[in-house]
Design an enzyme around this catalytic site. Structure first.
Site, PDB file in Angstrom:
ATOM      1  N   ASP A   1       7.216  -9.828   0.852  1.00 33.68           N
ATOM      2  CA  ASP A   1       6.730  -9.195   2.029  1.00 33.68           C
ATOM      3  C   ASP A   1       8.171  -8.979   3.073  1.00 33.68           C
ATOM      4  O   ASP A   1       8.081  -7.775   3.475  1.00 33.68           O
ATOM      5  CB  ASP A   1       5.864  -9.967   2.796  1.00 33.68           C
ATOM      6  CG  ASP A   1       5.066  -8.864   3.801  1.00 33.68           C
ATOM      7  OD1 ASP A   1       5.190  -7.659   3.566  1.00 33.68           O
ATOM      8  OD2 ASP A   1       4.462  -9.499   4.600  1.00 33.68           O
TER       9      ASP A   1
ATOM     10  N   SER B   1      11.952  -3.422  -1.324  1.00 33.94           N
ATOM     11  CA  SER B   1      10.459  -2.941  -1.248  1.00 33.94           C
ATOM     12  C   SER B   1       9.502  -3.370  -2.288  1.00 33.94           C
ATOM     13  O   SER B   1       9.945  -3.238  -3.501  1.00 33.94           O
ATOM     14  CB  SER B   1      10.228  -1.247  -1.207  1.00 33.94           C
ATOM     15  OG  SER B   1       8.973  -0.713  -1.495  1.00 33.94           O
TER      16      SER B   1
ATOM     17  N   ILE C   1       0.175  -0.556  -3.981  1.00 34.12           N
ATOM     18  CA  ILE C   1      -0.043  -0.386  -5.639  1.00 34.12           C
ATOM     19  C   ILE C   1      -1.208  -0.853  -6.225  1.00 34.12           C
ATOM     20  O   ILE C   1      -2.215  -1.568  -5.619  1.00 34.12           O
ATOM     21  CB  ILE C   1       0.903  -1.708  -5.923  1.00 34.12           C
ATOM     22  CG1 ILE C   1       2.427  -1.301  -5.749  1.00 34.12           C
ATOM     23  CG2 ILE C   1       0.673  -1.949  -7.326  1.00 34.12           C
ATOM     24  CD1 ILE C   1       2.790  -0.166  -6.458  1.00 34.12           C
TER      25      ILE C   1
ATOM     26  N   CYS D   1      -4.221   8.435  -9.589  1.00 34.63           N
ATOM     27  CA  CYS D   1      -4.965   9.114  -8.375  1.00 34.63           C
ATOM     28  C   CYS D   1      -5.491  10.424  -8.660  1.00 34.63           C
ATOM     29  O   CYS D   1      -6.666  10.687  -8.179  1.00 34.63           O
ATOM     30  CB  CYS D   1      -4.085   9.021  -7.113  1.00 34.63           C
ATOM     31  SG  CYS D   1      -3.716   7.425  -6.582  1.00 34.63           S
TER      32      CYS D   1
ATOM     33  N   ASP E   1      -8.629  -2.223   6.322  1.00 34.43           N
ATOM     34  CA  ASP E   1      -9.122  -1.940   4.877  1.00 34.43           C
ATOM     35  C   ASP E   1      -9.645  -0.523   4.578  1.00 34.43           C
ATOM     36  O   ASP E   1      -9.768  -0.489   3.471  1.00 34.43           O
ATOM     37  CB  ASP E   1      -9.983  -3.091   4.276  1.00 34.43           C
ATOM     38  CG  ASP E   1      -9.252  -4.537   4.343  1.00 34.43           C
ATOM     39  OD1 ASP E   1      -8.271  -4.514   4.279  1.00 34.43           O
ATOM     40  OD2 ASP E   1     -10.083  -5.245   4.959  1.00 34.43           O
TER      41      ASP E   1
ATOM     42  N   ARG F   1      -2.667 -23.335  22.055  1.00 31.61           N
ATOM     43  CA  ARG F   1      -2.953 -24.611  21.004  1.00 31.61           C
ATOM     44  C   ARG F   1      -4.033 -24.363  20.418  1.00 31.61           C
ATOM     45  O   ARG F   1      -4.119 -24.511  19.145  1.00 31.61           O
ATOM     46  CB  ARG F   1      -3.094 -25.733  21.918  1.00 31.61           C
ATOM     47  CG  ARG F   1      -3.280 -27.191  21.214  1.00 31.61           C
ATOM     48  CD  ARG F   1      -2.999 -28.547  21.897  1.00 31.61           C
ATOM     49  NE  ARG F   1      -3.569 -29.560  20.967  1.00 31.61           N
ATOM     50  CZ  ARG F   1      -3.529 -30.652  21.424  1.00 31.61           C
ATOM     51  NH1 ARG F   1      -3.362 -30.970  22.799  1.00 31.61           N
ATOM     52  NH2 ARG F   1      -3.914 -31.851  20.461  1.00 31.61           N
TER      53      ARG F   1
END
Length: 383
Positions: free
Chosen positions: A134, A139, A158, A188, A241, A281
């Site tokens: 990442d 890439s 992906i 797609c 998402d 914390r």
């Protein structure tokens, strides 16, 4: 041992250590990607989180001299939560995106890559290698596409035939010349569901993302969130998402192969109000193990305030007034002022904002107080 035999042993070992998919690619420069990255840069579509040097992003040899191959791995993560808590009036909840459920995926992938690299070094001690997850220069998606892990979809993810787009990706560069795998043909077709559903229109067209508009990026910024996007993020406090959820290739896919990826429902869908007064914390103790905590608590708290305004949660007003009056951070004070205006219905809220206006010195916070007062001008019932 031949490279073909070593490749087969690596594939078999990858299954033993819990890698869901593995592919092999050449370490040639990614010339087509370079053209796309230059265009993205010129259009101002980059997020700013990427490696700034485009040459490093497209030339594997700048990460590993004499690199010959790249091994791409994918680990599938869950798309559904067991027994998710309900968000209801008086007890509103935000949501972290699925990629932030469970233990921080960077640690999980690094563990698998380290094991794979150790195995490779034992079999071929003369080889050089390096891995990245990442945050590396390359890439991950371009590598995964070339290695046949999946195709680069219109939603810029992906998509694998087995796990849809619900996968984490990692790379292992090596000086060994493995036979590359065959890329998967794009599947797609004419579907544009992800483009049509994107909340902010960040998917400019299939395969092109304006990161500056992407909700996933916006939730990670630390400044004031531009007002035109505040309603768009809803109760998302980290990530988005939508383009994955609407994708037909993800329909019915929900993989639970890795116990460390299982979400704690109260962390993945946390109560919003307690977030607002949480110490550093407390935040680290509660959320420090998930990837969504990497930017610290301020963006999460800002997003939680926006989510409470989205719900028009009146029980949040006392805490929001306290933040407006006492919080040392302008972004939190200002966002609280805006939210008070969005939620408020009484003269008490107007009084709180006017008092804050009298005491405030920060120009941006004063702008947010004015927005809040403008909302109240419409919302407050006057005798």
């Amino acid at each position: 041992m031949t490279y073909a035999q070593l490749k087969e042993e690596l594939i078999a070992y990858s299954k033993e250590i819990g890698i869901d998919k593995i592919g092999f690619a050449s370490a040639d420069s990614f010339l087509t990607l370079k053209d796309r990255l230059v265009m993205q840069q010129e259009l101002g579509y980059q997020s700013g989180f990427e490696e700034p040097d485009i040459e490093k992003r497209v030339n594997p040899e700048l990460s590993l001299p004499k690199a010959r191959s790249i091994i791409s791995i994918a680990l599938a993560y869950p798309s559904r939560m067991k027994n998710p808590p309900k968000s209801k009036k008086g007890d509103r909840r935000g949501v972290f995106c699925r990629a932030s459920w469970g233990k921080d995926y960077h640690h999980i992938l690094r563990d698998r890559l380290q094991k794979l690299e150790t195995f490779l070094m034992k079999k071929a001690p003369e080889a050089k290698s390096t891995s990245m997850v990442d945050t590396g220069a390359l890439s991950d998606r371009a590598v995964a596409e070339r290695a046949g892990i999946g195709w680069s979809a219109k939603n810029c993810a992906i998509i694998t035939p087995e796990f849809g787009s619900y996968v984490y990706l990692g790379d292992l560069l090596t000086t060994l010349p493995f036979e590359p795998d065959t890329p998967i043909t794009e599947q797609c077709g004419s579907c544009t569901k992800c483009i049509d559903a994107c909340p902010t229109g960040a998917l400019v067209q299939g395969g092109q993302l304006d990161s500056q508009k992407c909700v996933a990026f916006l939730t990670q910024t630390k400044g004031f969130l531009p007002e035109q996007y505040r309603q768009k993020i809803g109760n998302r406090i980290y990530g988005c998402d939508t383009c994955q959820q609407v994708c037909p290739k993800n329909k019915g896919i929900d993989v639970h192969n890795h116990p460390e990826m299982e979400p704690d429902p109260d962390i993945a869908k946390p109560q919003l109000l307690p977030l607002l007064t949480m110490s550093n914390r407390e935040f680290k103790e509660r959320f420090g193990d998930i990837s969504g905590s990497w930017r610290g608590k301020k963006p999460i708290q800002r997003n939680a305030i926006i989510a409470l305004a989205h719900f028009k949660e009146e029980s949040a007003l006392p805490v929001l007034k306290q933040l407006l009056a006492e919080d040392p951070r302008p972004v939190i004070r200002g966002t609280a002022a805006w939210a008070i205006g969005k939620i408020g219905r009484t003269l008490d809220e107007e009084k709180a904002l006017n008092q804050a206006k009298f005491n405030e010195k920060d120009v941006e916070v004063l702008e947010e107080i004015k927005k809040g007062l403008d909302f109240l001008e419409t919302n407050v019932t006057r005798n």
